[in-house]
Design an enzyme around this catalytic site. Structure first.
Site, PDB file in Angstrom:
ATOM      1  N   ILE A 140       6.429  -2.736   7.659  1.00  0.00           N
ATOM      2  CA  ILE A 140       6.269  -1.389   7.722  1.00  0.00           C
ATOM      3  C   ILE A 140       7.367  -0.787   6.651  1.00  0.00           C
ATOM      4  CG2 ILE A 140       6.837   0.684   9.307  1.00  0.00           C
ATOM      5  CD1 ILE A 140       4.780  -1.514  10.291  1.00  0.00           C
ATOM      6  N   LYS A 141       6.645   0.129   5.987  1.00  0.00           N
ATOM      7  CA  LYS A 141       7.348   0.739   4.767  1.00  0.00           C
ATOM      8  C   LYS A 141       8.148   2.068   5.172  1.00  0.00           C
ATOM      9  CE  LYS A 141       5.685   0.663   0.536  1.00  0.00           C
ATOM     10  NZ  LYS A 141       4.786   0.952  -0.485  1.00  0.00           N
ATOM     11  N   ILE A 142       9.497   1.929   4.962  1.00  0.00           N
ATOM     12  CA  ILE A 142      10.395   3.240   5.253  1.00  0.00           C
ATOM     13  C   ILE A 142      11.030   3.452   4.044  1.00  0.00           C
ATOM     14  CG2 ILE A 142      12.190   3.981   6.680  1.00  0.00           C
ATOM     15  CD1 ILE A 142      11.402   1.777   8.855  1.00  0.00           C
ATOM     16  N   THR A 197       0.795  -1.087  -0.109  1.00  0.00           N
ATOM     17  CA  THR A 197       0.154   0.012   0.171  1.00  0.00           C
ATOM     18  C   THR A 197       0.865   1.159  -0.083  1.00  0.00           C
ATOM     19  OG1 THR A 197      -0.063   0.227   2.376  1.00  0.00           O
ATOM     20  CG2 THR A 197      -1.858  -1.409   1.575  1.00  0.00           C
ATOM     21  N   ILE A 237       2.389  -1.494   5.197  1.00  0.00           N
ATOM     22  CA  ILE A 237       1.904  -0.275   5.410  1.00  0.00           C
ATOM     23  C   ILE A 237       3.066   1.060   5.583  1.00  0.00           C
ATOM     24  CG2 ILE A 237       1.793  -0.637   7.918  1.00  0.00           C
ATOM     25  CD1 ILE A 237      -0.487   1.192   7.872  1.00  0.00           C
TER      26      ILE A 237
END
Length: 376
Positions: free
Chosen positions: A139-141, A44, A108
């Site tokens: 977790i998108k970084i 996403t 996300i």
């Protein structure tokens, strides 16, 4: 799994993920239908959530509840997005368990406005992981300079990470170094390395879009012959870098303690130029232990007429290097292009986040007015 092309991708070591999520997909059973066809994960981003919120009324009840509670728009967006991701994680949980945590993943993203702030990125990554509360969340970084130490710190906490917005080979090597550092720190903290997973999202089509524009400006036959080749070449060289890093003693030391390699993920795989095959960034980037995350239009094209003929990457490093050398020879600076794409990528996600907040604020105001009316 019934689709031949998707099965062929899986047989060649490619995990097919969908680059989209909405409450509609979750509640109508569409997401499960895609899983049944061979989709094994979801990514996403702010644009995806903004589009989901703008469509239909499936978020209205929650918004009324948040309005009644006096939540801010940031609170509301945090709750809406983490709920969708949590529910998607539950749908993917059987896949997560059957693949030992490799697939069945849902990503996300941290607020893109934090892309230049290491400390706040780490704080929100931990908040998102806690709020979703599912082992199969990623977790998108973003892979900004400030994002690299955040990646290490979040992995050190035992949180699985999807590193996003990677355009250059140098930055990708920095991402892999940050990954290894994070695992080393996690091991020092006594964490189970086998539970930590990561993907590195290397963007493809945007490279062609920018470089093709510069080739068109040159207008020579030599320039025209290079159009549509840079994105795939860049990604293939990224895979070469991946193979090099994950053959080092440093990596083997971690692998001996149960660590999982960080898989390359091909992102931005929707073809922007209609002159190119609409499956270009899928069929030309087949390689073992990779992920390809596709918008639905690309997924449908692959299912309909994608031809998967095996590994198209590991034997093509010399040709890929030749493409980038030829571009430099024409005066097209690789460093300039990739730096521009990173700046634009962060800016686009910031803009999309702003649109998401605006959309949520409008809906929240309407819900608040309804709540006030009902209270009269």
């Amino acid at each position: 799994m019934t689709d031949n092309a998707l099965k062929a991708l899986a047989d060649n070591g490619v995990s097919v993920w969908l680059d989209d999520l909405s409450r509609e997909r979750i509640e109508t059973g569409n997401l499960q239908e895609l899983i049944d066809l061979g989709v094994v994960g979801v990514t996403t981003n702010p644009s995806i959530f903004q589009a989901a919120l703008a469509k239909g009324d499936r978020y209205d009840a929650d918004l009324r509840s948040y309005a009644a509670a006096g939540d801010t728009v940031d609170d509301a967006v945090f709750k809406l997005t983490t709920e969708d991701v949590r529910n998607a994680c539950d749908i993917f949980m059987p896949l997560y368990e059957s693949t030992n945590g490799v697939d069945g993943r849902v990503s996300i993203e941290v607020d893109p406005r934090l892309a230049k702030d290491t400390t706040k990125t780490v704080e929100q990554a931990k908040q998102l992981a806690e709020a979703v509360g599912r082992e199969n969340v990623l977790i998108k970084i973003p892979a900004t300079v400030e994002g690299l130490p955040a990646i290490s710190q979040v992995l050190a906490e035992g949180i699985s990470v999807n590193v996003t917005l990677i355009f250059s080979l140098d930055r990708y090597r920095g991402v892999m170094n940050a990954f290894l550092t994070g695992l080393e720190q996690a091991r020092e903290a006594g964490r189970d390395l086998s539970k930590i997973h990561s993907v590195a999202s290397f963007f493809v089509s945007r490279v062609d879009t920018e470089i093709d524009k510069r080739l068109d400006a040159l207008g020579t036959d030599e320039a025209k012959a290079l159009k549509g080749k840079a994105g795939v070449a860049n990604a293939r060289l990224a895979y070469q870098a991946y193979e090099e890093v994950f053959a080092t003693p440093r990596w083997r030391n971690l692998a001996d303690d149960g660590a999982n390699a960080q898989r390359p993920l091909w992102a931005s795989t929707g073809v922007k130029d209609p002159a190119y095959p609409d499956t270009l960034y899928v069929t030309e980037l087949v390689a073992p232990n990779t992920v390809n995350t596709m918008p639905e239009k690309t997924l449908d094209a692959v299912r309909d007429h994608g031809e998967v003929t095996g590994d198209e990457v590991t034997g093509a490093y010399a040709d890929a290097g030749g493409v980038l050398d030829a571009l430099e020879g024409l005066g097209i600076s690789y460093a300039d292009v990739t730096a521009l794409l990173e700046r634009e990528g962060v800016s686009k996600f910031e803009d999309a986040w702003g649109e998401l907040l605006d959309e949520a604020q409008r809906d929240l105001d309407l819900a608040r007015a309804d709540v006030e009316q009902d209270g009269k």
